[in-house]
Design a protein around this motif. Sequence first.
Motif, PDB file in Angstrom:
ATOM      1  N   GLY A 108      -1.584 -13.316   2.479  1.00 21.00           N
ATOM      2  CA  GLY A 108      -1.401 -13.967   3.770  1.00 21.00           C
ATOM      3  C   GLY A 108      -0.057 -13.632   4.389  1.00 21.00           C
ATOM      4  N   ARG A 109       1.001 -13.638   3.572  1.00 21.49           N
ATOM      5  CA  ARG A 109       2.330 -13.322   4.104  1.00 21.49           C
ATOM      6  C   ARG A 109       2.377 -11.880   4.604  1.00 21.49           C
ATOM      7  NH1 ARG A 109       7.144 -16.031   3.634  1.00 21.49           N
ATOM      8  NH2 ARG A 109       6.348 -17.387   1.980  1.00 21.49           N
ATOM      9  N   LEU A 110       1.791 -10.963   3.844  1.00 16.10           N
ATOM     10  CA  LEU A 110       1.787  -9.562   4.283  1.00 16.10           C
ATOM     11  C   LEU A 110       1.028  -9.404   5.603  1.00 16.10           C
ATOM     12  CD1 LEU A 110       1.219  -7.677   0.903  1.00 16.10           C
ATOM     13  CD2 LEU A 110       3.250  -7.577   2.353  1.00 16.10           C
ATOM     14  N   GLY A 111      -0.022 -10.213   5.782  1.00 14.97           N
ATOM     15  CA  GLY A 111      -0.765 -10.150   7.038  1.00 14.97           C
ATOM     16  C   GLY A 111       0.106 -10.507   8.239  1.00 14.97           C
ATOM     17  N   SER A 149       9.232  -5.595   2.885  1.00 12.72           N
ATOM     18  CA  SER A 149       7.858  -6.051   2.689  1.00 12.72           C
ATOM     19  C   SER A 149       6.927  -4.941   2.210  1.00 12.72           C
ATOM     20  CB  SER A 149       7.315  -6.678   3.969  1.00 12.72           C
ATOM     21  OG  SER A 149       7.306  -5.760   5.033  1.00 12.72           O
ATOM     22  N   ARG A 150       7.091  -3.721   2.717  1.00 16.42           N
ATOM     23  CA  ARG A 150       6.212  -2.652   2.252  1.00 16.42           C
ATOM     24  C   ARG A 150       6.594  -2.200   0.841  1.00 16.42           C
ATOM     25  NH1 ARG A 150       3.964   1.400   6.798  1.00 16.42           N
ATOM     26  NH2 ARG A 150       2.282   1.365   5.248  1.00 16.42           N
ATOM     27  N   GLY A 151       7.891  -2.263   0.533  1.00 12.68           N
ATOM     28  CA  GLY A 151       8.290  -1.948  -0.839  1.00 12.68           C
ATOM     29  C   GLY A 151       7.663  -2.907  -1.831  1.00 12.68           C
ATOM     30  N   ARG A 203       5.868   6.054   0.863  1.00 10.99           N
ATOM     31  CA  ARG A 203       6.118   7.200   1.745  1.00 10.99           C
ATOM     32  C   ARG A 203       6.431   6.751   3.168  1.00 10.99           C
ATOM     33  NH1 ARG A 203       1.293  10.856  -0.944  1.00 10.99           N
ATOM     34  NH2 ARG A 203       2.622  11.941  -2.486  1.00 10.99           N
ATOM     35  N   ALA A 204       5.759   5.693   3.640  1.00 11.35           N
ATOM     36  CA  ALA A 204       6.025   5.184   4.986  1.00 11.35           C
ATOM     37  C   ALA A 204       7.445   4.646   5.095  1.00 11.35           C
ATOM     38  CB  ALA A 204       5.017   4.082   5.330  1.00 11.35           C
ATOM     39  N   VAL A 205       7.909   3.967   4.057  1.00 13.85           N
ATOM     40  CA  VAL A 205       9.267   3.413   4.082  1.00 13.85           C
ATOM     41  C   VAL A 205      10.300   4.527   4.057  1.00 13.85           C
ATOM     42  CG1 VAL A 205      10.944   2.026   2.815  1.00 13.85           C
ATOM     43  CG2 VAL A 205       8.595   1.222   3.043  1.00 13.85           C
TER      44      VAL A 205
END
Length: 930
Positions: free
Chosen positions: A654-657, A672-674, A694-696
Amino acid sequence: MNGLLVGRSAELAGLVRALASAAGGLAGVALVGGDAGIGKTRLITELVGEARERGFNVLVGQCAELGDALPYLPLADALRGAEPAVREAAAAHPMLGQLLPGTESAPSTGLTQQRLFGSLLGLLADVQPVLFVIEDLHWADRSTRDLLVFLSRMVQSERVCVVGTYRTDDLHRRHPLRSVLAELKRLPTVTNVELGPLASGAMSDYIASLGDVDAQGLGLIVSRADGNPFYAEELFAAMAEGDSLPDGLASLLLSRVEVLSEAGQRVLRAAAVAGRRVEDELLREVAGLPLAEFEEAVREIVSRGLLKVRGHGYAFRHALLQEAVYTDLLPGERTRLHAAFARLLTSPAELAHHHLAGHDLPGALAASAEAGRAAERVGAPAEAHSHYDRALSLWERVDDAAGLAGESRAELAFRSAVMAADSGDNHRAAAQLRVLPQTSEVSERLAYYLYELDDREGAIAAAQQAVDSAEEPAMLARALASYGRALLWSPRHQEVESMCARALETARAAGARDAEVGALLTLGTFVERRGELDRARELIETAAKSLPSGNLAMDLRARFQHARIQYEQGLLAPAAEAADEGIRVASETGLKWSTYGTDLRFLRFLVHYVAGEWDQAEAVAAGFGARVGTVPEATLSSFALFIEVARGLPAVEGRLGWLRPFWSDELVSYMSRGLAAEHALWHGDPATALDHVRAVIAEQLDGDPGNVRMAAVGLWALADLGTTEGADDLLARARLAVEAGVTGDGGHLGPEGLGWALRVEAEWQRVHGRLDVPSWRRVVEAFDFGFVYEAARARWRLAEALLAAGDRGAAQAEWELARETAGKLRAVPLENALLDFGRRARFGSGPAGTARADAGSGGGAGSAGGGGLTAREVEVLRLVAEGLTNREIAERLFIAQKTVSVHVSNILGKLEVSTRTQAAATARRQGLLP
């Protein structure tokens, strides 16, 4: 003549739901909009009654049509009318207490608005549950609008409901409330209620509730009222009095005024100039009638429902009536009445309003300057700036302006610029300062604001001017400190040390404590960047010991830096002590939610997390709201993922959403992505984890120390995928950060950073199939400075390496130590991964007991469910059984669609079926699904 609440059951139900949610600990905001007279106040009255029945403390404040003249008017109004217990609680918060009658404003010590906002949050927490109503937001001053935005974002788990009303027909294209409403309506905590015209049936019922009316009269009122209850009331009243019904609401309202006696009309016209409300004694003085005649006139007005008794004075029954009477005044009549009020009032803001409306320019200038100073003291910088600018606009039109203002034009313009900056408009502040004579004080502030605007060259030039023009030691010290700060990240950064040394010498000789602290912090940051960590810590400790500096913002900055540098050097106990002291100061001064107040709280969370005090960390993280609407909120929320991912808590998805829309911000994405990558690895989804990493990294600067941790996580994912593709690039990025850093001068990592750097090397070996015991032992030793969780994770890999090397006894010893730590921390994914490894290694149960199987599966370590499915495959299978497509499953689990496709293929193969329907049926037969 309010009648019953008719035709608004759906709208009231929505507001009551928001109230009920607040009672249950889910704070919210409701915005009620509609045309004038449509029934907003009537609806709110019903809600207030419901709130009181439910045991809520109720605060109701009203904005007034004075523009930005009176800052925080609805808050002051609400506090004045609050129950004694609430007023007593407010008085305990000095920043709020000064809004109460009879309280002097304290001199400003900086961050006044943030302190006021923080104090209000504290009060709401003290007296919850609370319903706070702000009426007529279309007239709200800038600081009240800022306060509404602040409350809308900050109240989340408190039992607080904030309701604001506004006129939709007043919101022209450039109205300042329009952008605020657009921003607020996007927030998940905000309920929007729009009141439209009443339907004919509801309007008929409403009119019938007002009194007896025949069918013909009822039909006439319904057709003329156009669904507006207030218009209907006025039509009903006029018809009841036997009057004809003129066209238009304004004509109708004035027709009811015209039946008053001459004395009654005179009193009502004076009341209209006062505004929506007026005190009895003031109205009597301005009306100029003998006492008996005045009282008879007021009694007549009240009996006809045009004014209502309110406290020690009177209020118009509706703002539309006040506006109609005021608009109908003759120009000279209006001017004379404003002048009469100006002779009797003492509030600078009201004086400025009446002087200006009465064309008394000298009086308006003097009152505006004083109103600006008063607004400064109560923490309303936008209003202070507005008052100062009004005074400046009158400067050339009056004689002896400096005498009237109490200071020179340059001094007043400087104040105006500082207030513009304090209200968040650094561009405006810099523009105003540039046209002033460049004294040292002006140039020093200009340098400060230009630095904040990332105009490094402009900041350096202004700071140089500030130094060159300084005429006394204290000002020279501040100019030198600002010069050092401006040079810090410029190509001339090598000059920082000598500049700060000169600033320190001058500041200490002059007793300029704020300049001394600022120079120490800048110099500490500079030598830390150069790798002189012990010296940096000593400098920042010296700054912290020099407090207070007389500048609250500087004090909190010093306390944060003191805690931060000790944390980053692995000195957890001193870091905790320093952070606790900073949080205490922030709380006592109402600055808990200021920038550094927030930074201190998340730093304290990290100390808890690293030291293995996870229950305390989780308690702190509970205050980092998941329902975020801004980048600062998203940044704070991201920190909670450390504990939620490591414990395998259900709140993670939920938090990631909520955080996903903010992944364009570099820091939010890194945090958050890490952690989303680690979450994916624990759930057996290394492909998604690698996508996150990779995105980070793609957004990070080469040499950024954050690349070290990201590289370690990415290499973990590659090892689980069984591929070496991209491993050398991740290793090279991490080594660049360690050896060179962003500037090329070296990375200068602290103990935690060194631990991650060593883990990168060990993970790279693991990607290439080598479980290197010495490498993993170095990782354990590096994290053993006090990072309890990372040391345990490293022991897991060390145990694997020892077992592969044939040292079974040593492997089991490390495994048992890791399991013991994971059990104490309730680090469920790590526990499950260790349990799975122990089963495969045929170790005994060990001292940690049976690992929990109720959360976080540890699929990244090879754990599997029934039928040989990994935990992630079971999750995907459950959603397949619900009939979701691959795209829908990808959105639900925050993974790539191609990853879902791979999982589905694996599921079909392991269950030996060929279709998704067969997979669901087989899974149910085997007990894999309920």
